[in-house]
Design an enzyme around this catalytic site. Structure first.
Site, PDB file in Angstrom:
ATOM      1  N   LYS A 101       0.837  -1.215   0.000  1.00  0.00           N
ATOM      2  CA  LYS A 101       0.000   0.000   0.000  1.00  0.00           C
ATOM      3  C   LYS A 101       0.864   1.255   0.000  1.00  0.00           C
ATOM      4  CE  LYS A 101      -1.238   2.347   3.339  1.00  0.00           C
ATOM      5  NZ  LYS A 101      -1.641   2.846   4.669  1.00  0.00           N
TER       6      LYS A 101
ATOM      7  N   ASP B 264      -6.062   1.191   0.889  1.00  0.00           N
ATOM      8  CA  ASP B 264      -6.091   1.202   2.350  1.00  0.00           C
ATOM      9  C   ASP B 264      -7.497   0.827   2.797  1.00  0.00           C
ATOM     10  OD1 ASP B 264      -7.645   3.415   1.837  1.00  0.00           O
ATOM     11  OD2 ASP B 264      -6.431   4.825   3.002  1.00  0.00           O
TER      12      ASP B 264
END
Length: 222
Positions: free
Chosen positions: A128, A146
């Site tokens: 991420k 996320d």
């Protein structure tokens, strides 16, 4: 109209979502303050389970003390901790920041890499975070997933049966045009942060209700 929207195909839903976001949120960008890829990677590591507002309070003094990766690599974990102790999980983040800087200096000559696999070699940098750096710092077509992106994409109906962030990422990358991906990432994050909240989505303030599977199902069940 609602029935038509509910039965729309994936391609149609993406097109409509892009049209609405482009109109309602023409400017969508990170709320973290940074001036370089180095500052961004530090800010993103600090932002894990911490608000951007808090990170932006911490980083000005942090970067005065550690203006480059070399300065950070030379600092003790204890010194780094003292600069970030007001954020969440400061012990782990201090260790990650120290390890990240040391590896950045020793293996990358202090330059933030612009490759997802190379970025993930740095302590504290998962997929991420790597995708955030690629998208925000380098303008590459990457989609960082996320908790906000994962939740909002599922609720709207942009992803289906994605059981983890990587599966959601693959679906989003497949359907959003490459040039839209960086902005789409922020559309979904900001919408999740301020409107489509986890516990109680503010559907009455949402401009996506006509295409949102979650909302249409909720209305049907009323």
């Amino acid at each position: 109209m609602k029935q038509k929207m509910k039965n729309m195909k994936t391609k149609e839903r993406y097109e409509k979502v892009m049209e609405i976001f482009s109109r309602e949120m023409p400017v969508a960008e990170t709320e973290l303050h940074y001036r370089s890829p180095y500052e961004l990677i530090v800010a993103v590591i600090l932002s894990a389970q911490c608000t951007d507002k808090r990170v932006n309070i911490i980083t000005p003094e942090f970067f005065k003390s550690f203006p480059t990766a070399s300065h950070l690599a030379s600092a003790s974990v204890e010194d780094i901790y003292e600069h970030i102790k007001s954020c969440s999980y400061p012990n782990n983040k201090a260790k990650n920041l120290s390890g990240m800087a040391k590896k950045l200096v020793s293996e990358f000559k202090g330059v933030i890499p612009d490759d997802v696999d190379e970025l993930q070699k740095l302590p504290g940098v998962g997929r991420k975070t790597a995708n955030v750096i690629l998208s925000v710092a380098f303008g590459k077509p990457a989609m960082a997933v996320d908790t906000h992106v994962f939740r909002v994409a599922d609720r709207i109906g942009l992803t289906h049966k994605a059981s983890n962030p990587l599966q959601a990422e693959k679906q989003l990358v497949e359907h959003f045009p490459e040039d839209i991906l960086p902005k789409a990432h922020h559309w979904l994050i900001l919408h999740g942060r301020y409107v489509c909240k986890a516990r109680k989505p503010l559907c009455d303030k949402c401009f996506l209700t006509e295409v949102c599977e979650y909302y249409l199902k909720a209305m049907k069940d009323v």
